[in-house]
Design a protein around this motif. Structure first.
Motif, PDB file in Angstrom:
ATOM      1  N   GLY A 126       0.880  -1.281  -0.028  1.00  0.00           N
ATOM      2  CA  GLY A 126      -0.140  -0.047  -0.056  1.00  0.00           C
ATOM      3  C   GLY A 126       0.801   1.253   0.149  1.00  0.00           C
ATOM      4  O   GLY A 126       0.249   2.310  -0.448  1.00  0.00           O
ATOM      5  N   ARG A 127       1.915   1.361   0.418  1.00  0.00           N
ATOM      6  CA  ARG A 127       2.817   2.444   0.297  1.00  0.00           C
ATOM      7  C   ARG A 127       4.251   2.489  -0.314  1.00  0.00           C
ATOM      8  O   ARG A 127       4.811   3.010   0.257  1.00  0.00           O
ATOM      9  N   GLN A 128       4.316   1.599  -1.458  1.00  0.00           N
ATOM     10  CA  GLN A 128       5.435   1.459  -1.994  1.00  0.00           C
ATOM     11  C   GLN A 128       5.607   2.472  -3.338  1.00  0.00           C
ATOM     12  O   GLN A 128       4.419   3.341  -3.241  1.00  0.00           O
ATOM     13  N   TYR A 129       6.421   2.857  -3.899  1.00  0.00           N
ATOM     14  CA  TYR A 129       6.462   3.613  -4.876  1.00  0.00           C
ATOM     15  C   TYR A 129       5.238   3.385  -5.786  1.00  0.00           C
ATOM     16  O   TYR A 129       4.808   4.448  -6.179  1.00  0.00           O
ATOM     17  N   LYS A 130       5.197   2.510  -6.375  1.00  0.00           N
ATOM     18  CA  LYS A 130       4.300   1.918  -7.191  1.00  0.00           C
ATOM     19  C   LYS A 130       2.706   2.438  -6.974  1.00  0.00           C
ATOM     20  O   LYS A 130       1.915   2.894  -7.773  1.00  0.00           O
ATOM     21  N   MET A 176      21.251   2.244  -2.647  1.00  0.00           N
ATOM     22  CA  MET A 176      20.536   0.904  -3.075  1.00  0.00           C
ATOM     23  C   MET A 176      19.394   1.322  -3.766  1.00  0.00           C
ATOM     24  O   MET A 176      19.157   0.551  -4.703  1.00  0.00           O
ATOM     25  N   ASN A 177      18.859   2.344  -3.631  1.00  0.00           N
ATOM     26  CA  ASN A 177      17.542   2.711  -4.257  1.00  0.00           C
ATOM     27  C   ASN A 177      17.244   3.740  -5.117  1.00  0.00           C
ATOM     28  O   ASN A 177      16.608   3.744  -5.960  1.00  0.00           O
ATOM     29  N   ALA A 178      18.273   4.633  -5.249  1.00  0.00           N
ATOM     30  CA  ALA A 178      18.078   6.119  -6.164  1.00  0.00           C
ATOM     31  C   ALA A 178      17.950   5.613  -7.301  1.00  0.00           C
ATOM     32  O   ALA A 178      17.026   6.206  -8.175  1.00  0.00           O
ATOM     33  N   TYR A 179      18.686   4.677  -8.040  1.00  0.00           N
ATOM     34  CA  TYR A 179      18.930   4.354  -9.427  1.00  0.00           C
ATOM     35  C   TYR A 179      17.426   3.696  -9.759  1.00  0.00           C
ATOM     36  O   TYR A 179      16.765   3.874 -10.752  1.00  0.00           O
ATOM     37  N   ARG A 180      17.255   2.723  -8.808  1.00  0.00           N
ATOM     38  CA  ARG A 180      16.199   1.420  -9.258  1.00  0.00           C
ATOM     39  C   ARG A 180      14.946   1.803  -8.960  1.00  0.00           C
ATOM     40  O   ARG A 180      13.849   1.238  -9.348  1.00  0.00           O
ATOM     41  N   TRP A 230      20.482  -1.556 -12.896  1.00  0.00           N
ATOM     42  CA  TRP A 230      21.181  -1.825 -11.796  1.00  0.00           C
ATOM     43  C   TRP A 230      20.932  -2.947 -10.889  1.00  0.00           C
ATOM     44  O   TRP A 230      19.704  -3.631 -11.107  1.00  0.00           O
ATOM     45  N   TYR A 231      21.860  -3.650 -10.511  1.00  0.00           N
ATOM     46  CA  TYR A 231      21.681  -4.935  -9.933  1.00  0.00           C
ATOM     47  C   TYR A 231      22.697  -4.785  -8.476  1.00  0.00           C
ATOM     48  O   TYR A 231      23.748  -4.591  -8.675  1.00  0.00           O
ATOM     49  N   ASP A 232      21.764  -5.504  -7.566  1.00  0.00           N
ATOM     50  CA  ASP A 232      22.644  -5.408  -6.134  1.00  0.00           C
ATOM     51  C   ASP A 232      23.548  -6.791  -6.209  1.00  0.00           C
ATOM     52  O   ASP A 232      22.918  -7.788  -5.681  1.00  0.00           O
ATOM     53  N   VAL A 233      24.730  -6.724  -6.466  1.00  0.00           N
ATOM     54  CA  VAL A 233      25.583  -7.861  -6.427  1.00  0.00           C
ATOM     55  C   VAL A 233      25.612  -8.350  -5.054  1.00  0.00           C
ATOM     56  O   VAL A 233      25.940  -7.535  -4.198  1.00  0.00           O
ATOM     57  N   PRO A 234      25.285  -9.646  -4.990  1.00  0.00           N
ATOM     58  CA  PRO A 234      25.299 -10.243  -3.516  1.00  0.00           C
ATOM     59  C   PRO A 234      26.689 -10.246  -3.038  1.00  0.00           C
ATOM     60  O   PRO A 234      27.423 -11.769  -2.802  1.00  0.00           O
TER      61      PRO A 234
END
Length: 443
Positions: free
Chosen positions: A92-96, A114-118, A400-404
């Motif tokens: 309910g309160r995500q960007y989308k 972590m989040n600005a690009y994706r 963008w991928y969060d390499v583990p």
């Protein structure tokens, strides 16, 4: 201090929540939390309304913490503004959800790396605030240069989409009682990994049923915010790229600590139990470690650095403020952001143990003054090193991928005993495959 022309819950709890936030694996979102809005939708859409959406720091899920650190300040400096605050929540309160409802925030606070690009750019919310910086004579030169570099690295063209707000930085904690027990001198600010390695060997011992571990550090944090300014992603292509020899250097550097007999990896969360001599963790642990064990006799120093990069801490673990492209109140939003970065407000936050971007001696000397847990601690360690610069911006349009990176050590090194070169190569290959699958799915 930045120049602008013109116009809780206890701090310990806030810091404890920040602690939980920093240990969430990179790439995940904050836990769902219900929040109470600081206004109404009607107020947010009114001429004097300002809609602020927080994703990170996660502790802004607690409305009283948001109120103490942000809301009350805005009302004091901008008494005519009606603030509506919404924190990220699932569902309910995500960007989308906000976008689908047509309720675009004026200011977004989120994790920069972590989040600005994706999320910000992926949803076409980014807005270059450079004209506003010039219009209001805001001096970005007073802010931490590594923070600003990380913000500018979001855009291949070097556009500035936001301003830094807080940084969850790292220090080294040490247990004085263990040092005293084994007759070892306490560490000091500015020491290298080689020097800490020698200390770790002296302090790792087994006495009867008790194992004293000399050193502990989260390998994922160590690699994600590495001090060598390395990026695991290719700058020009949609793939991972960990061929730089610095990756093997970084892995070998930490690996040797865990190859000390009896110093096998253990989570830094066990430091308050009293059997770990040294542990690298985020600054907010000063409060939480004390709360978990009030008899723990510990202090802090700056994190270890590489000998060829002295006094260099980690890349920023940064939370920033962004103005949404769709906002009709960009000028007001910028003035609020600039006010939050004033020396007066940054000093208030610093007293509560919050690390801000303003490079001011007044702000730094105020750090932790309101928190009894920090009295008598070497809080100067927080600012003793400079942050490593983040990698440069990648080419436009790349995924963008969060390499583990945490998987380099666990499971590949800790469980499967892979050599460092092989472990790095395997993570690179797995990540490139994942990126290609993402790219194919997006088409």
């Amino acid at each position: 201090m930045p120049k602008l022309t013109g116009a809780g819950c206890s701090a310990a709890i806030a810091l404890a929540l920040l602690c939980g936030c920093t240990d969430v694996p990179a790439g995940t979102q904050p836990e769902a939390a219900k929040t109470k809005d600081s206004g109404t939708a009607e107020q947010a859409s009114a001429d004097n309304g300002l809609f602020i959406y927080t994703v990170w720091p996660a502790f802004y899920a607690k409305e009283d913490i948001f109120e103490k650190q942000i809301g009350s300040w805005i009302r004091k400096k901008f008494p005519d503004i009606k603030v509506k605050h919404v924190h990220w929540d699932n569902p309910g309160r995500q960007y989308k959800d906000l976008i689908a409802a047509g309720t675009i925030p004026d200011i977004i606070m989120d994790n920069t790396r972590m989040n600005a690009y994706r999320y910000l750019i992926a949803n076409d919310l980014q807005y270059d605030i450079s004209p506003l910086v010039k219009k209001y004579n805001f001096d970005t030169g007073t802010l931490n240069p590594a923070y600003m570099a990380q913000l500018r690295s979001i855009s291949p063209e070097g556009q500035l989409y936001g301003l830094p707000f807080t940084n969850s930085d790292f220090v080294l904690f040490y247990n004085k009682d263990i040092f005293d027990k084994f007759g070892v001198d306490y560490p000091k600010n500015g020491m290298t990994y080689d020097e800490f390695y020698e200390l770790a060997k002296k302090l790792t011992r087994v006495e009867g049923e008790i194992t004293y571990k000399g050193y502990s550090q989260n390998p994922g944090h160590y690699l994600n915010y590495n001090q060598l300014s390395l990026s695991p992603l290719s700058q020009e292509e949609d793939k991972a790229n960990m061929r730089d020899p610095g990756w093997t250097k970084a892995v070998d550097n930490l690996r040797r600590f865990y190859e000390i007999p009896a110093n096998q990896f253990d989570t830094v969360e066990k430091f308050p139990e009293g059997n770990i001599a040294m542990a690298v963790a985020t600054v907010d642990r000063i409060a939480t470690f004390h709360e978990q064990n009030k008899n723990l006799n510990f202090d802090i120093v700056s994190v270890p650095s590489f000998a060829d990069a002295p006094n260099t801490s980690y890349q920023p673990n940064l939370y920033s403020m962004f103005i949404a492209k769709q906002s009709a109140k960009k000028d007001l939003a910028f003035q609020v952001m600039a006010s939050l970065l004033s020396e007066e407000h940054q000093t208030e936050l610093s007293r509560e143990g919050v690390i801000g971007p303003l490079q001011s001696r007044t702000v730094q000397e105020a750090f932790g003054q309101n928190l009894p847990q920090m009295r008598g601690r070497n809080t100067g360690a927080v600012f003793a090193s400079r942050n490593a610069m983040p990698p440069a911006a990648r080419a436009e349009g790349l995924l963008w991928y969060d390499v583990p990176l945490h998987n380099v050590f666990a499971p590949l090194i800790f469980k499967e005993s892979k050599d460092s070169v092989t472990a790095v190569r395997m993570i690179e290959e797995q990540s490139t495959k994942a990126i290609q699958e993402m790219k194919a799915a997006s088409k």
